[in-house]
Design a protein around this motif. Structure first.
Motif, PDB file in Angstrom:
ATOM      1  N   ILE A  11       0.847  -1.196   0.000  1.00  0.00           N
ATOM      2  CA  ILE A  11       0.000   0.000   0.000  1.00  0.00           C
ATOM      3  C   ILE A  11       0.888   1.254   0.000  1.00  0.00           C
ATOM      4  CG2 ILE A  11      -1.676   1.349   1.327  1.00  0.00           C
ATOM      5  CD1 ILE A  11      -2.845  -1.134   0.014  1.00  0.00           C
ATOM      6  N   PHE A  12       0.517   2.243  -0.790  1.00  0.00           N
ATOM      7  CA  PHE A  12       1.215   3.530  -0.846  1.00  0.00           C
ATOM      8  C   PHE A  12       0.181   4.635  -0.619  1.00  0.00           C
ATOM      9  CE2 PHE A  12       2.400   6.906  -4.152  1.00  0.00           C
ATOM     10  CZ  PHE A  12       3.103   7.686  -3.235  1.00  0.00           C
ATOM     11  N   HIS A  13       0.393   5.443   0.433  1.00  0.00           N
ATOM     12  CA  HIS A  13      -0.475   6.602   0.670  1.00  0.00           C
ATOM     13  C   HIS A  13       0.008   7.728  -0.234  1.00  0.00           C
ATOM     14  CE1 HIS A  13      -2.694   9.853   2.496  1.00  0.00           C
ATOM     15  NE2 HIS A  13      -3.346   8.987   3.267  1.00  0.00           N
ATOM     16  N   LEU A  14      -0.810   8.050  -1.190  1.00  0.00           N
ATOM     17  CA  LEU A  14      -0.433   8.967  -2.266  1.00  0.00           C
ATOM     18  C   LEU A  14       0.036  10.319  -1.747  1.00  0.00           C
ATOM     19  CD1 LEU A  14      -0.513   8.878  -5.411  1.00  0.00           C
ATOM     20  CD2 LEU A  14      -2.767   9.950  -5.277  1.00  0.00           C
ATOM     21  N   LYS A  15      -0.509  10.728  -0.617  1.00  0.00           N
ATOM     22  CA  LYS A  15      -0.167  12.048  -0.093  1.00  0.00           C
ATOM     23  C   LYS A  15       0.947  11.975   0.953  1.00  0.00           C
ATOM     24  CE  LYS A  15      -2.227  16.130   2.103  1.00  0.00           C
ATOM     25  NZ  LYS A  15      -3.457  16.755   2.619  1.00  0.00           N
ATOM     26  N   ASP A  18       2.920   9.166   2.294  1.00  0.00           N
ATOM     27  CA  ASP A  18       4.063   8.252   2.321  1.00  0.00           C
ATOM     28  C   ASP A  18       5.252   8.815   1.545  1.00  0.00           C
ATOM     29  OD1 ASP A  18       2.808   6.446   3.926  1.00  0.00           O
ATOM     30  OD2 ASP A  18       2.249   5.063   2.314  1.00  0.00           O
ATOM     31  N   ALA A  19       6.388   8.193   1.749  1.00  0.00           N
ATOM     32  CA  ALA A  19       7.619   8.607   1.062  1.00  0.00           C
ATOM     33  C   ALA A  19       7.416   8.592  -0.448  1.00  0.00           C
ATOM     34  CB  ALA A  19       8.762   7.665   1.447  1.00  0.00           C
ATOM     35  N   GLY A  20       7.879   9.666  -1.111  1.00  0.00           N
ATOM     36  CA  GLY A  20       7.701   9.788  -2.550  1.00  0.00           C
ATOM     37  C   GLY A  20       6.352  10.332  -2.951  1.00  0.00           C
ATOM     38  N   GLY A  21       5.549  10.754  -1.959  1.00  0.00           N
ATOM     39  CA  GLY A  21       4.212  11.257  -2.246  1.00  0.00           C
ATOM     40  C   GLY A  21       4.145  12.769  -2.355  1.00  0.00           C
ATOM     41  N   ILE A  22       2.906  13.284  -2.344  1.00  0.00           N
ATOM     42  CA  ILE A  22       2.641  14.703  -2.582  1.00  0.00           C
ATOM     43  C   ILE A  22       3.321  15.589  -1.551  1.00  0.00           C
ATOM     44  CG2 ILE A  22       0.810  16.455  -2.566  1.00  0.00           C
ATOM     45  CD1 ILE A  22      -1.025  14.308  -3.819  1.00  0.00           C
ATOM     46  N   VAL A  23       3.266  15.201  -0.281  1.00  0.00           N
ATOM     47  CA  VAL A  23       3.810  16.064   0.773  1.00  0.00           C
ATOM     48  C   VAL A  23       5.329  16.193   0.649  1.00  0.00           C
ATOM     49  CG1 VAL A  23       4.048  16.397   3.263  1.00  0.00           C
ATOM     50  CG2 VAL A  23       1.879  15.611   2.307  1.00  0.00           C
ATOM     51  N   ASP A  24       6.027  15.137   0.235  1.00  0.00           N
ATOM     52  CA  ASP A  24       7.472  15.243   0.015  1.00  0.00           C
ATOM     53  C   ASP A  24       7.785  16.361  -0.980  1.00  0.00           C
ATOM     54  OD1 ASP A  24       8.194  13.302   1.772  1.00  0.00           O
ATOM     55  OD2 ASP A  24       8.811  11.822   0.280  1.00  0.00           O
ATOM     56  N   ILE A  25       7.007  16.423  -2.052  1.00  0.00           N
ATOM     57  CA  ILE A  25       7.253  17.442  -3.078  1.00  0.00           C
ATOM     58  C   ILE A  25       6.931  18.826  -2.514  1.00  0.00           C
ATOM     59  CG2 ILE A  25       6.678  18.213  -5.412  1.00  0.00           C
ATOM     60  CD1 ILE A  25       5.830  15.289  -5.987  1.00  0.00           C
ATOM     61  N   GLU A  26       5.827  18.938  -1.776  1.00  0.00           N
ATOM     62  CA  GLU A  26       5.476  20.223  -1.158  1.00  0.00           C
ATOM     63  C   GLU A  26       6.576  20.681  -0.207  1.00  0.00           C
ATOM     64  OE1 GLU A  26       0.582  19.787  -1.180  1.00  0.00           O
ATOM     65  OE2 GLU A  26       1.703  19.318   0.649  1.00  0.00           O
ATOM     66  N   PHE A  27       7.111  19.771   0.581  1.00  0.00           N
ATOM     67  CA  PHE A  27       8.166  20.133   1.528  1.00  0.00           C
ATOM     68  C   PHE A  27       9.438  20.573   0.807  1.00  0.00           C
ATOM     69  CE2 PHE A  27       7.450  18.884   6.144  1.00  0.00           C
ATOM     70  CZ  PHE A  27       6.079  19.075   6.062  1.00  0.00           C
ATOM     71  N   SER A  29      -5.139  12.028  -7.051  1.00  0.00           N
ATOM     72  CA  SER A  29      -5.856  12.379  -5.816  1.00  0.00           C
ATOM     73  C   SER A  29      -7.220  12.987  -6.137  1.00  0.00           C
ATOM     74  CB  SER A  29      -5.023  13.347  -4.959  1.00  0.00           C
ATOM     75  OG  SER A  29      -5.012  14.650  -5.506  1.00  0.00           O
ATOM     76  N   HIS A  30      -7.303  13.764  -7.210  1.00  0.00           N
ATOM     77  CA  HIS A  30      -8.599  14.308  -7.651  1.00  0.00           C
ATOM     78  C   HIS A  30      -9.528  13.172  -8.064  1.00  0.00           C
ATOM     79  CE1 HIS A  30      -8.430  18.820  -8.142  1.00  0.00           C
ATOM     80  NE2 HIS A  30      -7.222  18.529  -7.705  1.00  0.00           N
ATOM     81  N   ARG A  31      -9.003  12.244  -8.832  1.00  0.00           N
ATOM     82  CA  ARG A  31      -9.822  11.125  -9.294  1.00  0.00           C
ATOM     83  C   ARG A  31     -10.338  10.309  -8.115  1.00  0.00           C
ATOM     84  NH1 ARG A  31     -10.087   5.979 -10.138  1.00  0.00           N
ATOM     85  NH2 ARG A  31      -8.091   5.566  -9.108  1.00  0.00           N
ATOM     86  N   LEU A  32      -9.463  10.067  -7.134  1.00  0.00           N
ATOM     87  CA  LEU A  32      -9.865   9.294  -5.962  1.00  0.00           C
ATOM     88  C   LEU A  32     -10.913  10.037  -5.143  1.00  0.00           C
ATOM     89  CD1 LEU A  32      -6.355   7.949  -4.890  1.00  0.00           C
ATOM     90  CD2 LEU A  32      -8.234   6.604  -5.868  1.00  0.00           C
ATOM     91  N   ALA A  33     -10.770  11.370  -5.050  1.00  0.00           N
ATOM     92  CA  ALA A  33     -11.757  12.156  -4.308  1.00  0.00           C
ATOM     93  C   ALA A  33     -13.123  12.073  -4.979  1.00  0.00           C
ATOM     94  CB  ALA A  33     -11.296  13.607  -4.210  1.00  0.00           C
ATOM     95  N   LEU A  34     -13.151  12.159  -6.310  1.00  0.00           N
ATOM     96  CA  LEU A  34     -14.414  12.034  -7.034  1.00  0.00           C
ATOM     97  C   LEU A  34     -15.027  10.653  -6.844  1.00  0.00           C
ATOM     98  CD1 LEU A  34     -13.723  13.817 -10.444  1.00  0.00           C
ATOM     99  CD2 LEU A  34     -15.388  14.488  -8.727  1.00  0.00           C
ATOM    100  N   ALA A  35     -14.155   9.634  -6.715  1.00  0.00           N
ATOM    101  CA  ALA A  35     -14.633   8.263  -6.565  1.00  0.00           C
ATOM    102  C   ALA A  35     -14.883   7.897  -5.107  1.00  0.00           C
ATOM    103  CB  ALA A  35     -13.625   7.294  -7.178  1.00  0.00           C
ATOM    104  N   ASN A  36     -14.735   8.870  -4.192  1.00  0.00           N
ATOM    105  CA  ASN A  36     -14.938   8.628  -2.756  1.00  0.00           C
ATOM    106  C   ASN A  36     -14.009   7.533  -2.229  1.00  0.00           C
ATOM    107  OD1 ASN A  36     -16.676  10.576  -1.965  1.00  0.00           O
ATOM    108  ND2 ASN A  36     -18.429   9.240  -1.605  1.00  0.00           N
ATOM    109  N   GLN A  37     -12.806   7.468  -2.756  1.00  0.00           N
ATOM    110  CA  GLN A  37     -11.848   6.459  -2.337  1.00  0.00           C
ATOM    111  C   GLN A  37     -10.722   7.106  -1.544  1.00  0.00           C
ATOM    112  OE1 GLN A  37     -10.574   4.167  -5.741  1.00  0.00           O
ATOM    113  NE2 GLN A  37     -12.674   3.741  -6.392  1.00  0.00           N
ATOM    114  N   SER A  38     -10.070   6.317  -0.705  1.00  0.00           N
ATOM    115  CA  SER A  38      -8.968   6.836   0.108  1.00  0.00           C
ATOM    116  C   SER A  38      -7.745   7.089  -0.761  1.00  0.00           C
ATOM    117  CB  SER A  38      -8.606   5.837   1.216  1.00  0.00           C
ATOM    118  OG  SER A  38      -7.887   4.746   0.673  1.00  0.00           O
ATOM    119  N   MET A  39      -6.731   7.728  -0.179  1.00  0.00           N
ATOM    120  CA  MET A  39      -5.504   8.039  -0.897  1.00  0.00           C
ATOM    121  C   MET A  39      -4.535   6.853  -0.921  1.00  0.00           C
ATOM    122  SD  MET A  39      -5.629  11.083  -2.138  1.00  0.00           S
ATOM    123  CE  MET A  39      -7.230  11.864  -2.178  1.00  0.00           C
ATOM    124  N   GLN A  40      -4.949   5.699  -0.436  1.00  0.00           N
ATOM    125  CA  GLN A  40      -4.078   4.528  -0.425  1.00  0.00           C
ATOM    126  C   GLN A  40      -4.239   3.763  -1.737  1.00  0.00           C
ATOM    127  OE1 GLN A  40      -5.332   2.760   3.330  1.00  0.00           O
ATOM    128  NE2 GLN A  40      -3.420   3.468   4.277  1.00  0.00           N
TER     129      GLN A  40
END
Length: 917
Positions: A805-809, A811-820, A874-885
């Motif tokens: 499992i990879f948390h898109l936001k 986990d390592a290599g995810g969105i927050v790493d890039i923001e940081f 992440s947009h697609r998952l939000a529209l599909a009501n799915q988690s970021m994993q």
């Protein structure tokens, strides 16, 4: 007078005989025979009415003069019509002009005694109020017939009270008295007859309701209670003596009449109205009514109006009030062929001239053919037929052509022409559904709620169902689409107009099914707030533009009184929800680019925040007056010395579906000085109340939900700090007390609402703080420490990582790493490269880092591409009501790109076992 023409006039009208008997000397004195052949211009008619009554102060004399003028003009018009010296269009225009001129004169005459007794009607905003007279029906379209009543609605712009009279009353009561007198002056029958019968039943709520209502009340009625038949009625609405207030009111009604989308529900409304009229015709035994009977005037109007209601929102030329003008527009727009238009035009002119001939007989408002021989022969002579049978043959031939066009229109757009047999569709549906889905459908059709539905609603539901099934079977995943749509169907089955819209518009239903297949979130929004379906059906699937958003919300809030908080909350909530839905539709159906989707979602939030702040500020100022700013100047609404700072996603112009808003409130007021109202409070308390009122308007849970969830924990000292901070205190905190992570947050901060002067001051302060020279290694240490805390609290667990499992936001290599990494670039490098502190969004920060040479161009491009890919998912998952994993294996390459740059920029010692994750 010409004896032959006079004889023909008197043959055509017993009423003309009476007028001549009563006013022969006046008629002979006023008109030479050649003048009877001439038309009257609008200016001439107005001048004639004005000259007739302008010097009369006595009410009885005024009423007598206008009634005698009406008789004289009616004699003239009957003369012209009987002798074919005019035509239908000219005659109806002159009659309408006369009505307008009489209304204008009566309105002016009625006002004088009211002003003497009560003074001028003044709104609470200080404007003198006018009685707005709205002409409906044939008068509204300037198609008045010889003996028509006039349909009117009275309105006024704003509530208030009268000033300067012997007694003060509210504006509404003043306008009611004004309207009552206007009606009496025109409608009351005296020895000289009447001027016009006045019918007020088309006003909101009809008989028994106030005779005059405000703009706000009118708008609320039409938006919440307006019925389909009223849309037909308001097509012809026109302001008599236009004024800015009247023009604004009429403009407000146009969206109610002409929907933005192609509105096929008009067909169903037309069928219902036609059926209602047919029942009335049968009840009253008036089959020979040339207006209401089969093939009559009303059917021609229906044909034209149904096209107006369906397409008028997008084809402005179809918004014309006059039947014939709009009929010919239907030909030029190729909605009706030229033969159909010719047949309908010919029938309409014939029927309207026949209507005049019938009414001229005795000055009676009737459209029924006479049953006795003598009046029948008068009609035959007037219209130039050999005998009654000859006349009826022509009439029936013309009515037959109207009936054909009307029936053809209904059949072509009937509810049963689009789908296969119901049983065949049901069989195909059952083949693609599993047992739970089949049970869901069974339970729906046998539910207690459905059994309680009115018979008409059940009938419409049964008509709609095969259309839905057909659209579902054509979709990529029929079972998913149907299961997701069932709650929506349940929520709207009592609001059957929505079902009609979807029956009549196959394209709209197909789009709805596609949206359901992609996004359960959209279905849940529509199910919970069915009013959004109106907006969904009207969407053109283009992303909303910022200016359009601002204009739309401003217009919606403009007519709501400042103390009508529930109405304001409803507007704010539905504005946000409907526009976010529009963005989602554009995202799914038009495949709009991610950055543009985020821009649009951010625009919606900013417009909502700005409008809410203005409302909150006005509410507090109304009660307590205005404060002074820190420089001693009065802070009126356009210089409010208050700003809202957006942090996080809204600050970074990267808002997603369902995002909350990270906000901080800053003021520039003199905290000690009192406001200038009747209940003064300190500037500090004023600022605090504005922030509290803003939070209440935004976040209070109502039946329409919230506007946004708002998080204010990024303010100085967090939850322990004050809700609103002065600019000076904010600066001191950031310079002396803030942690590095708070400066990290400031990277993604920008003012999104409030006073422009204060916003500029904040931008300067932000730049000063971010461009301080910092030790890069110290920044790296603090950024790494904060990032590790977030991973520990919000990232995937060790077991989840082992399961791939990879948390898109998080986990390592995810969105927050890039923001940081982007935030690190600003904090570590902007001391020597100030341009890095200019933007608050990650993409442009990374682009600027490359431009300044701080980050290799290839690295910046690689990070941006990884960031956009992850955010798009992440947009697609939000529209599909799915988690970021998501599945780690699908994201290995993207994560490795981010990981290598993280290792190079932030943590040289990092070791990520991505493959095992």
């Amino acid at each position: 007078m010409n004896a032959e023409q006079l004889q023909k006039t008197l043959r055509a009208s017993q009423y003309a005989e009476q007028v001549l008997s009563n006013h022969q000397s006046v008629l002979e004195q006023d008109y030479a025979i050649d003048q009877f052949a001439l038309g009257l211009s609008t200016e001439q008619i107005y001048a004639t009415v004005q000259q007739t009554v302008e010097h009369l102060q006595d009410e009885a004399a005024w009423m007598s003069a206008l009634r005698i003028l009406r008789a004289r003009l009616m004699f003239r018009w009957i003369w012209q019509d009987a002798n074919q010296l005019t035509n239908v269009v000219t005659l109806t225009r002159e009659l309408s002009d006369f009505a307008d001129a009489c209304i204008t004169a009566a309105k002016a005459f009625a006002l004088t005694p009211l002003l003497a007794k009560y003074g001028e009607p003044i709104s609470y905003s200080g404007k003198v109020q006018e009685l707005i007279v709205i002409a409906m029906g044939k008068l509204g379209a300037q198609e008045l017939n010889l003996s028509s009543d006039i349909d009117l609605i009275f309105a006024f712009d704003e509530q208030g009270e009268t000033e300067g009279g012997r007694k003060s009353i509210d504006v509404q009561q003043f306008c009611i008295l004004w309207g009552q007198k206007l009606i009496y002056l025109l409608d009351h029958i005296t020895a000289d007859g009447f001027v016009f019968r006045v019918d007020m039943r088309l006003r909101p709520w009809g008989d028994g309701s106030p005779l005059a209502i405000s703009h706000v009340a009118m708008e609320k009625y039409l938006s919440q209670h307006g019925r389909e038949w009223e849309r037909y009625a308001w097509i012809k609405a026109r302001i008599v003596n236009p004024s800015p207030a009247g023009d604004q009111l009429l403009a407000m009604t146009r969206p109610f009449v002409f929907r933005k989308y192609v509105d096929y529900s008009a067909f169903e409304a037309m069928r219902e109205m036609k059926a209602m009229i047919e029942r009335e015709v049968a009840r009253r035994n008036i089959e020979d009514d040339i207006k209401l009977g089969a093939g009559g005037i009303r059917e021609i109007e229906f044909i034209v109006q149904v096209f107006q209601l369906i397409y008028g929102g997008s084809k402005l030329e179809l918004q014309d009030r006059q039947c014939l003008t709009s009929l010919h527009h239907l030909e030029t727009t190729e909605m009706l062929d030229s033969k159909a238009v010719k047949d309908l035009d010919d029938a309409y002119l014939f029927l309207r001239r026949l209507e005049h001939a019938i009414q001229a007989l005795n000055d009676q408002q009737t459209q029924s053919l006479p049953t006795e021989d003598e009046p029948r022969q008068r009609l035959v002579d007037t219209l130039g037929f050999k005998d009654w049978d000859d006349f009826m043959a022509t009439l029936n031939a013309k009515r037959a052509k109207v009936i054909y066009q009307f029936e053809h229109l209904i059949q072509e757009n009937g509810p049963d022409t689009l789908v296969e047999s119901f049983s065949h569709l049901e069989k195909k549906l059952n083949e693609v559904l599993d047992d739970p889905a089949r049970n869901l459908v069974y339970e729906f059709w046998h539910s207690h709620a459905l059994k309680k539905l009115p018979a008409k609603a059940v009938e419409r539901l049964k008509t709609f169902w095969p259309h839905l099934v057909e659209a579902v079977l054509d979709s990529e995943n029929p079972q998913v689409a149907l299961v997701r749509l069932m709650p929506l169907i349940e929520s709207v089955m009592r609001r059957t107009v929505y079902l009609v819209m979807l029956i009549e518009s196959k394209g709209a239903l197909q789009r709805l099914v596609k949206m359901a297949t992609v996004s359960p979130w959209i279905c849940e929004e529509l199910s919970q707030y069915p009013v959004l379906l109106d907006e969904f059906l009207s969407m053109d699937f283009e992303l909303p533009k910022r200016q359009d958003l601002e204009d739309s919300l401003r217009q919606q809030l403009l007519r709501i009184e400042i103390d009508q908080i529930e109405d304001q909350m409803r507007v704010l909530r539905l504005f946000k929800k409907s526009n976010v839905l529009a963005v989602a539709a554009s995202d799914v159906l038009a495949e709009s680019p991610l950055m543009k989707v985020s821009d649009a979602l951010t625009d919606i939030a900013e417009v909502s925040v700005n409008a809410t702040l203005h409302l909150a500020y006005q509410m507090v100022a109304k009660r307590h007056g205005y404060p002074l700013n820190a420089e001693g100047q009065r802070c009126a609404i356009d210089h409010m010395a208050f700003t809202v700072i957006g942090y996080g996603k809204v600050g970074g112009i990267e808002l997603g579906y369902g995002s909350d808003l990270d906000l901080v409130f800053i003021h520039f007021m003199d905290e000690q000085a009192d406001t200038d109202g009747l209940k003064p409070i300190s500037g500090f308390e004023f600022a605090m109340r504005v922030a509290q009122k803003f939070m209440s308007l935004m976040t209070t849970q109502t039946l329409d939900g919230r506007v946004y969830e708002v998080d204010t924990r990024l303010r100085p000292s967090g939850e322990a700090g004050l809700l609103v901070t002065s600019l000076k205190a904010f600066a001191q905190y950031q310079q002396k007390s803030a942690w590095l992570w708070e400066h990290q947050a400031l990277v993604r901060a920008r003012p999104i609402a409030g006073d422009l002067y204060l916003r500029e001051k904040f931008e300067v302060l932000r730049c000063d703080i971010l461009t301080q020279k910092r030790d890069a290694s110290a920044v790296r240490t603090e950024v790494l420490k904060m990032r590790q805390k977030m991973k520990d609290h919000l990232g995937s667990s060790p077991d989840q990582k082992k399961d791939g499992i990879f948390h898109l936001k998080q986990d390592a290599g995810g969105i927050v790493d890039i923001e940081f990494m982007a935030q690190y670039a600003v904090l570590a490098w902007s001391g020597t490269n100030k341009d890095l502190a200019h933007f608050s969004d990650n993409v442009r920060i990374l682009e600027d880092a490359a431009k300044s040479g701080c980050l290799p161009s290839d690295d910046a491009t690689a990070l941006i591409q990884a960031y956009l890919r992850e955010r798009a998912e992440s947009h697609r998952l939000a529209l599909a009501n799915q988690s970021m994993q998501v599945s780690a294996s699908d994201w290995h390459d993207t994560r490795m790109t981010v990981y290598k740059l993280w290792q190079r920029l932030i943590d040289p010692n990092a070791v990520f076992a991505l493959d095992s994750e």
